[in-house]
Motif scaffolding. Structure first.
Motif, PDB file in Angstrom:
ATOM      1  N   PRO A 444     -12.251  -0.561  -6.127  1.00  0.00           N
ATOM      2  CA  PRO A 444     -11.393   0.030  -5.254  1.00  0.00           C
ATOM      3  C   PRO A 444     -10.416  -1.008  -4.642  1.00  0.00           C
ATOM      4  O   PRO A 444     -10.933  -1.389  -3.267  1.00  0.00           O
ATOM      5  N   THR A 445      -9.391  -1.678  -5.101  1.00  0.00           N
ATOM      6  CA  THR A 445      -8.777  -2.806  -4.607  1.00  0.00           C
ATOM      7  C   THR A 445      -7.293  -2.194  -4.484  1.00  0.00           C
ATOM      8  O   THR A 445      -6.856  -1.199  -5.100  1.00  0.00           O
ATOM      9  N   ALA A 446      -6.551  -2.987  -3.610  1.00  0.00           N
ATOM     10  CA  ALA A 446      -5.321  -2.324  -3.128  1.00  0.00           C
ATOM     11  C   ALA A 446      -4.259  -2.716  -4.380  1.00  0.00           C
ATOM     12  O   ALA A 446      -3.371  -1.573  -4.758  1.00  0.00           O
ATOM     13  N   GLN A 447      -4.468  -3.487  -5.119  1.00  0.00           N
ATOM     14  CA  GLN A 447      -3.616  -3.711  -6.372  1.00  0.00           C
ATOM     15  C   GLN A 447      -3.723  -2.606  -7.460  1.00  0.00           C
ATOM     16  O   GLN A 447      -2.988  -2.152  -7.947  1.00  0.00           O
ATOM     17  N   HIS A 448      -5.015  -1.981  -7.578  1.00  0.00           N
ATOM     18  CA  HIS A 448      -5.030  -0.996  -8.401  1.00  0.00           C
ATOM     19  C   HIS A 448      -4.807   0.367  -7.737  1.00  0.00           C
ATOM     20  O   HIS A 448      -4.129   1.036  -8.363  1.00  0.00           O
ATOM     21  N   ALA A 449      -4.959   0.423  -6.533  1.00  0.00           N
ATOM     22  CA  ALA A 449      -4.390   1.677  -5.830  1.00  0.00           C
ATOM     23  C   ALA A 449      -3.002   1.860  -5.983  1.00  0.00           C
ATOM     24  O   ALA A 449      -2.582   3.097  -6.385  1.00  0.00           O
TER      25      ALA A 449
END
Length: 569
Positions: A444-449
Motif C-alpha cells: 500500500p504505497t503512493a506509487q502503487h496507488a
C-alpha cells in the motif's frame, strides 16, 4: 362576456407555463411519464413540477393581464396607458380570473403530460455513472485518467466523493509535523485537479451494492443518495491501535493535516511547559518524546522531531544544558524491515550517533497520560506518544459483504471485486494480487496507488466499451527514507543509495511528484528557508496540558540553570 374573452389568453398563458416545465423535465434527461413524476417527487430535492407549472402559469397570466388590459386595450381605444393603482383596482376581478385560469391550465397540462407522455429514456442510452469514493492518490489518479478518457470521447459521468476537499501528499506529512513545511503546501484541492469529473464534499456512510446506491452525508448539508453504474472504492486506511489499553486515547496519529498540526502544536506546547516547570522529574517527562513503529513513517518522524526540538531549544533558556530524549519503539529486531539489512543498519547507526534512543524487539502494551509501558516491563514517562505502528483499511471496505483480508477487499488482478458487480477497489483498502509473489499482494504505497487508479479507470472504460479489462502489473521504482540532518537511505531502480546523495534524491523525487508547479515551488522555498532559518515556534492554538498532566502552582520563574539530566551542576 369579459370572462369569456379572456379564456383563450389565460389558457395560452397556462399552456406556455406548463410547456416550459415540461421542457425543463426533458432537459433533465427524462420525459413526462407518470413513473418519472413519482421519482421526481421522492428523490429530487426540488419543488414538484406541477407546483412549478402552477406558479409559472399564474405569473404568465398576470403578465398577460398587464400586457393586454393595462397596455394594449387603452392603446387600441386611443388612450394613453396609465398603469396606475386605480386602474389595477378597477380591473382586479379580471386580474384574478386571468391569473388563476393560467395557473390551472398549467397544472392540467402537466397532468396530461404525466399520463400520456413518453416513457423514460432507456437505461442503455443514459451515460454510465462512475462514482469514486476517496480523494487520495488512488481516487484522484482514477478521476484524472477518466477525465483524459472523456476528453478523447468516452461518454460517461464521473463523481468523486471525499470527506476532504484536498489531496494530501502524505509522504511529506512528517515535515508538517516537524514544522519544516507549511501545511497548505503539501495538499492540493481536488476540484482543481478535475476537468470533467464533478466533486462532492461528503462522507459515504453506506453502500447498497444491490441497488447500486451510495448514501452520503454532504459536508454542510444533509443526506444524499448517489446512484452509480461503477463504483471505485479508494478510501485508504485509518490508524489501528490493536485494542492496546490507553493507546488510542493518548497517542498522536499521523494520517491527516490536522494530525500533523496537532502533533507540532503539542510538541511546541510541551517545550513551553517544560521551560516553566520547576520539578526536574516532570521536566524530564515532558522532554521525553516516544514514537512507536520502525517503518518509514516512524523513522522519518523520530528524525524530524529530533531536528525540530534541537533546532528551537535555544528559544527556551531553562532548557539549556538539558538533553531532550527521542525514543523509537519497534517490535522488530531491526529498523526499516522494508529495506535491505545493511541499509537498515546504516539508518540505525546514523540516528543513534545523533542521540536518538531505540527499543528494538519491544512492543508497546499500554499507555496513559503519564507515560507508556513496554512488553519488556520498562516504563517510559512521557507526555508525547506518536503512533505509526499500525493501520487498517477504512471500515467502509469491510462493510460491503465481500471477501476481505484483514479488513481490505480482496480483488482480482483487474481490481474488480469478484462478488460485487460494478465494484472496484484500489489503494490501501484493496488486496491486489502481485504475480511476483506467491500468495502476495501489492504494497500500500503512493506509487502503487497512483498506477492502480489509472489502470482501474482504463479497465472500467474497457468494460463499458464491452472489452476485456487488463490485469494490473507494476514493479516498484524504489523507496527512500529521510533520516534528517541531510541524510537519507533507500533503493532507486534496484541500486542502494544513502547519505547526502540519498537525501538529494529523496527531495528531488518527492518534489517532482507534488501535484502542480505552484506546490513544488512552495515546498522548495520551505526547504531552502529551513536550511537558513530556525523553525517557527508560534503555536497554532493555545496548548493546554494533556490528560493527567500536573499544572504547577504559581512559582517564581527561576533563572536559567546549567543542571543536566543527572542533576549535576
Amino acid at each position: 362576456m369579459v370572462f369569456d374573452s379572456r379564456i383563450p389568453i389565460g389558457a395560452g398563458a397556462g399552456l406556455i407555463g406548463g410547456g416550459i416545465t415540461g421542457a425543463a423535465a426533458i432537459a433533465q434527461g427524462a420525459a413526462g411519464s407518470a413513473q418519472w413524476w413519482g421519482l421526481w417527487l421522492l428523490q429530487r430535492d426540488r419543488k414538484p413540477l406541477p407546483a412549478v407549472a402552477f406558479s409559472l402559469g399564474l405569473l404568465l397570466g398576470l403578465l398577460d393581464w398587464v400586457a393586454w388590459n393595462s397596455t394594449a386595450v387603452p392603446l387600441l381605444s386611443g388612450h394613453v396607458p396609465t398603469w396606475s393603482i386605480g386602474a389595477a383596482v378597477a380591473g382586479y376581478d379580471e386580474l384574478v380570473r386571468t391569473g388563476l385560469l393560467g395557473a390551472l391550465v398549467g397544472v392540467l397540462y402537466c397532468g396530461l403530460a404525466a399520463a400520456f407522455g413518453t416513457d423514460p429514456e432507456p437505461a442503455a442510452s443514459r451515460k454510465p455513472h462512475v462514482v469514486i469514493v476517496g480523494g487520495g492518490f488512488g481516487g484522484v489518479a482514477a478521476a484524472r485518467r477518466m477525465d483524459a478518457l472523456i476528453a478523447r470521447g468516452l461518454d460517461i459521468n464521473v463523481t468523486v466523493i471525499s470527506d476532504s476537499n484536498s489531496l494530501l501528499f502524505t509522504p511529506l506529512l512528517v515535515g508538517v509535523a516537524a514544522g519544516a513545511l507549511a501545511d497548505r503546501h503539501v495538499s492540493a484541492p481536488v476540484r482543481a485537479a478535475l476537468a470533467h469529473a464533478s466533486f462532492l464534499h461528503g462522507r459515504v456512510n453506506s453502500i447498497d451494492t444491490a441497488s447500486r446506491n451510495a448514501y452520503v452525508t454532504v459536508v454542510g448539508g444533509g443526506p444524499q443518495r448517489v446512484p452509480y453504474d461503477h463504483l471505485v472504492l479508494a478510501v485508504g486506511a485509518v490508524p489501528h491501535y490493536f485494542d492496546l489499553p490507553g493507546v488510542g486515547d493518548n497517542a498522536f496519529a499521523l494520517k491527516s493535516i490536522e494530525d500533523a498540526d496537532r502533533l507540532r502544536n503539542h510538541v511546541l506546547g510541551v517545550l513551553e511547559r517544560a521551560d516553566a516547570e520547576p520539578d526536574p522529574a516532570e521536566q524530564d517527562r515532558l522532554l521525553t518524546f516516544v514514537v512507536v513503529g520502525g517503518g518509514f513513517a516512524g523513522t522519518e518522524l523520530i528524525a524530524e522531531l529530533f531536528d525540530l526540538i534541537h533546532d528551537v531549544r535555544h528559544y527556551y533558556p531553562r532548557l539549556h544544558g538539558l538533553s531532550p530524549r527521542c525514543v523509537l519503539v519497534h517490535s522488530g529486531d531491526r529498523l526499516l524491515p522494508e529495506l535491505p539489512g545493511e541499509l537498515g543498519d546504516y539508518a540505525l547507526s546514523i540516528l543513534r550517533e545523533r542521540g536518538i534512543d531505540f527499543r528494538l524487539g519491544a512492543r508497546l502494551v499500554g499507555a496513559d497520560a503519564r507515560g507508556v509501558r513496554l512488553g519488556t516491563g520498562e516504563e517510559l514517562p512521557t507526555a508525547t506518544l506518536a503512533w505509526t505502528a499500525g493501520n487498517r483499511p477504512n471500515p467502509l471496505a469491510g462493510a460491503l459483504g465481500a471477501a476481505t483480508d484483514r479488513g481490505a477487499l480482496v480483488v482480482d488482478a483487474t481490481m474488480r471485486v469478484p462478488a460485487l458487480d460494478g465494484v472496484w477497489a484500489v489503494g490501501d483498502c484493496a488486496r491486489i494480487p502481485d504475480p511476483a509473489q506467491t500468495a502476495g499482494w501489492y504494497p500500500p504505497t503512493a506509487q502503487h496507488a497512483l498506477r492502480e487508479g489509472k489502470t482501474v479507470a482504463d479497465n472500467i472504460a474497457a468494460v463499458i466499451g464491452e472489452r476485456a479489462p487488463r490485469p494490473f502489473r507494476f514493479g516498484a521504482l524504489g523507496v527512500l527514507v529521510s533520516l534528517g540532518h541531510q541524510r537519507a537511505a533507500g533503493l532507486v531502480l534496484g541500486r542502494r543509495v544513502s547519505g547526502f546523495t540519498g537525501w538529494i534524491l529523496w527531495r528531488a523525487v518527492y518534489l517532482s511528484k507534488l501535484p502542480g508547479g505552484d506546490k513544488r515551488l512552495r515546498v522548495l522555498a520551505d526547504w531552502l528557508l529551513d536550511l537558513v532559518f530556525p523553525r517557527d515556534i508560534a503555536l497554532i492554538r493555545d496548548a493546554a496540558p494533556g490528560p493527567g498532566a500536573r499544572v504547577p502552582a504559581a512559582t517564581p520563574v527561576a533563572a536559567p540553570s546549567s543542571r543536566n539530566r543527572n542533576g549535576h551542576e
